[in-house]
Design a protein around this motif. Sequence first.
Motif, short mmCIF file in Angstrom:
data_model
loop_
_atom_site.label_atom_id
_atom_site.label_comp_id
_atom_site.label_asym_id
_atom_site.label_seq_id
_atom_site.Cartn_x
_atom_site.Cartn_y
_atom_site.Cartn_z
N GLU A 195 14.67 -40.45 22.74
CA GLU A 195 15.21 -39.21 22.58
C GLU A 195 14.02 -38.12 22.72
OE1 GLU A 195 15.60 -40.54 18.95
OE2 GLU A 195 15.86 -42.04 20.57
N SER A 196 12.77 -38.59 22.65
CA SER A 196 11.55 -37.48 23.05
C SER A 196 11.56 -37.12 24.38
CB SER A 196 10.44 -38.02 22.47
OG SER A 196 9.87 -38.91 23.41
N THR A 223 13.49 -35.57 27.18
CA THR A 223 14.90 -35.18 27.23
C THR A 223 15.43 -35.21 28.81
OG1 THR A 223 13.81 -32.94 27.85
CG2 THR A 223 14.20 -33.60 25.32
N ASP A 224 16.74 -34.80 28.91
CA ASP A 224 17.32 -34.83 30.48
C ASP A 224 16.59 -33.82 31.35
OD1 ASP A 224 19.20 -36.72 29.54
OD2 ASP A 224 20.69 -35.31 29.06
N GLU A 225 16.31 -32.57 30.70
CA GLU A 225 15.57 -31.82 31.38
C GLU A 225 14.08 -32.12 31.96
OE1 GLU A 225 14.57 -28.21 28.68
OE2 GLU A 225 14.28 -26.96 30.57
#
Length: 271
Positions: free
Chosen positions: A148-149, A151-153
């Motif tokens: 999760e670290s 990110t989509d960005e």
Amino acid sequence: MGFNEIVLNGKYVIDAEIKLLTGLHIGTAGNSLDIGGVDNPVIKDVYGKPYIPGSSLKGKLRSLMEFYNNKLTIGNVAYSVYKNNGGDGSIRMHMCDKKDCIVCGLFGRNHGQHKIITNSNGAYVDRTFEEAVEPTRLIVRDAHLIDESITDEMKDNMDFEYTEVKFENNIDRITSAANPRQTERVPAGATFKCNFVVNVYNDDDKKYFEALLTAMKLLEDDYLGGQGSRGYGQVKFENIKIEYKGKNAYLGKEDKKVFGPFNSLNEVKLG
Ligand SMILES: [Zn+2]
């Protein structure tokens, strides 16, 4: 052969996160072409995710502590042989037989024969440290990526699922021609879960735990992996949790102290 009684008193168990402040490149030994066709790939686990090998982390911490404690002096440096894809090589590292050596005590002292450097021309003598053999106190596990670290960005700006590819230019000083080279790296912001164990033998002094903490602080002002002088590999330890487990903790009894979580190394306090 010498023998010193060694009694386990307990263990410090440290869980923390390693956050990348700049891109990280820890290469593979072979430096071969990756399946994706990138030159200079980063090391990945069996799931194809980049990770930080415990051995890399431990080696870096050890090296920083050797400099910090003035351990790289004549008579205290050994040639250490290692095996590689391309054949054997050797590196110079600190190794001594002093019982109270903070570096050898924490990171370990190899048994067997060592080539101890005896002068500045690199002459050496063979020595064994049998009288000083003791188990390594520090265990460093592989640090795995926290998915999760990323990110989509971040992924929008990346070349692969977990990594980006940078071009580094080496300039020919005569022709000024650029010689671009690809380097795969894990992007800034990615975070890994790390775990350290410091065994406490004989007495319950904290000096080896504190030495590890110092080494971790030194690492934050140094770098992990390759291309550090180009700014790669700056890291920060976050979310640091420490447990001291006495022997009875392993019998299911209350023999444990928990400290933290701490946001940074400077906040760490035991009691
Ligand atoms: Zn030593």
